[in-house]
Design an enzyme around this catalytic site. Structure first.
Site, mmCIF file in Angstrom:
data_model
loop_
_atom_site.group_PDB
_atom_site.id
_atom_site.type_symbol
_atom_site.label_atom_id
_atom_site.label_comp_id
_atom_site.label_asym_id
_atom_site.label_seq_id
_atom_site.Cartn_x
_atom_site.Cartn_y
_atom_site.Cartn_z
ATOM 1 N N HIS A 75 0.714 -1.260 -0.041
ATOM 2 C CA HIS A 75 -0.125 -0.152 -0.124
ATOM 3 C C HIS A 75 0.967 1.195 -0.052
ATOM 4 O O HIS A 75 0.421 2.442 -0.217
ATOM 5 C CB HIS A 75 -1.003 0.014 1.073
ATOM 6 C CG HIS A 75 -0.607 0.459 2.554
ATOM 7 N ND1 HIS A 75 -0.264 -0.402 3.301
ATOM 8 C CD2 HIS A 75 -0.213 1.536 3.036
ATOM 9 C CE1 HIS A 75 0.275 0.417 4.661
ATOM 10 N NE2 HIS A 75 0.159 1.488 3.989
ATOM 11 N N ASP B 284 0.224 -7.385 1.909
ATOM 12 C CA ASP B 284 0.560 -6.129 1.407
ATOM 13 C C ASP B 284 2.118 -6.106 1.642
ATOM 14 O O ASP B 284 2.626 -5.859 2.382
ATOM 15 C CB ASP B 284 0.014 -5.558 2.959
ATOM 16 C CG ASP B 284 0.339 -4.043 2.594
ATOM 17 O OD1 ASP B 284 0.789 -3.404 1.646
ATOM 18 O OD2 ASP B 284 -0.212 -3.066 3.640
ATOM 19 N N SER C 293 4.115 2.593 8.083
ATOM 20 C CA SER C 293 3.983 1.430 7.199
ATOM 21 C C SER C 293 5.140 0.936 6.437
ATOM 22 O O SER C 293 5.878 1.866 6.002
ATOM 23 C CB SER C 293 2.842 2.050 5.941
ATOM 24 O OG SER C 293 1.797 2.259 6.741
#
Ligand code: NAG
Ligand code: NAG
Length: 282
Positions: free
Chosen positions: A82, A140, A234
């Site tokens: 992402h 992811d 992230s």
């Protein structure tokens, strides 16, 4: 909604990045070592904790301007799928603990390879409308190939090995390092920070709608700080004994807040080791 949370966090941080602020992320290694003598474990651990955070997590990098990442070979970085949504991913910064003072090495990215099963819900940018607490992405993972190799030096730049254990015991200590924000929607931090987490049983995350143990690992901060993760963390690698166990993906209630004690969900590296090896030839 947890999935969306990390995205939102990245998104806000990205906004600040595109405004012209540069930031970097680094990873850190967990200090716990296998040792039959408790007191020696303690000594080893204390020595490691006295090292600067970037030397505890020498595989941690800043990916693009708004994500973390992990060195897995001189020419490959592992981060979150992402992250492509919020950062151009054109370069990385390695070998430092400060993204603004000219230290460390930048490398351009020549190729991005996203996991073929990566997906985010169609709702992930609009958590409120769908009344979601978190927005989770599936599978992811993103691999970034560098234009030229990093000069790994064993101290501030080290490749993390891939963890291939399909199960971890609840309570195992792990950690990550990065440059993510200190509050929801905040800016990336210039200085690298390290976070202390523990791996939880899969069941501990089963009440989070987006959680699936097939490709995800459930964690939570350890006392006394109960660290979590926030926008810009992230992609950072969950590290245990020098191995990358997970990739930071989303956080409990991340659509609305960053909060100490919130569970952090990492993409499970052991579930994609074959894919990583096939793509990178490492
Ligand atoms: C930053 O990294 C350098 C090189 O590893 C180290 O010497 C220095 O102590 C670190 N600074 C901080 C504040 O951790
Ligand atoms: C950059 O920042 C780090 C961490 O704050 C510090 O340890 C290091 O000495 C600085 N390097 C330079 C070249 O200013």
């Amino acid at each position: 909604m947890a999935v969306v949370l990390f995205v939102c966090l990245s998104l806000f941080a990205c906004t600040t990045v595109y405004a012209g602020v540069q930031h970097d992320v680094r990873t850190v290694l967990d200090g716990s070592l296998f040792n039959p003598y408790n007191n020696e474990i303690q000594i080893v651990k204390n020595e490691n904790e006295q090292k600067p955070v970037n030397e505890q997590f020498p595989s941690a990098v800043l990916f693009g301007r708004t994500c973390g990442g992990t060195i897995i070979s001189p020419t490959w970085i592992l981060t979150a799928g992402h992250c492509t949504l919020f950062t151009n991913g054109r370069d990385i910064l390695a070998g430092t603990n400060n993204t603004e003072n000219g230290s460390g090495l930048r490398r351009k990215v020549k190729r991005l390879v996203i996991h073929p099963r990566f997906s985010v819900g169609p709702y992930w940018l609009d958590a409120d409308r769908f009344n979601l607490k978190e927005v989770g992405a599936r599978w992811d993972f993103l691999l970034a190939e560098l234009e030229s190799p990093l000069p790994l030096n064993g101290k501030t730049m080290v490749a993390a090995q891939l963890d291939d254990l399909t199960r971890h015991s609840p309570g195992e200590e792990a950690g990550y390092a990065g440059y993510g924000a200190d509050r929801h929607g905040g800016m990336m931090r210039e200085e690298m920070h390290g976070m202390d987490l523990e791996i939880l049983a899969d069941e501990e995350c089963s009440n989070l709608v987006e959680f699936d143990k097939q490709d995800m690992i459930c964690t939570r901060g350890r006392p006394p700080r109960y660290d979590s993760a926030c926008n810009g963390d992230s992609g950072s690698g969950l590290i245990r004994n020098g191995k990358i166990v997970g990739v930071a993906s989303w956080v409990e209630n991340d659509a609305h807040e960053c909060r100490n004690g919130a569970r952090v969900v990492f993409s499970r590296v052991a579930s994609v080791v074959d894919w990583i090896k096939q793509v990178t030839k490492i």
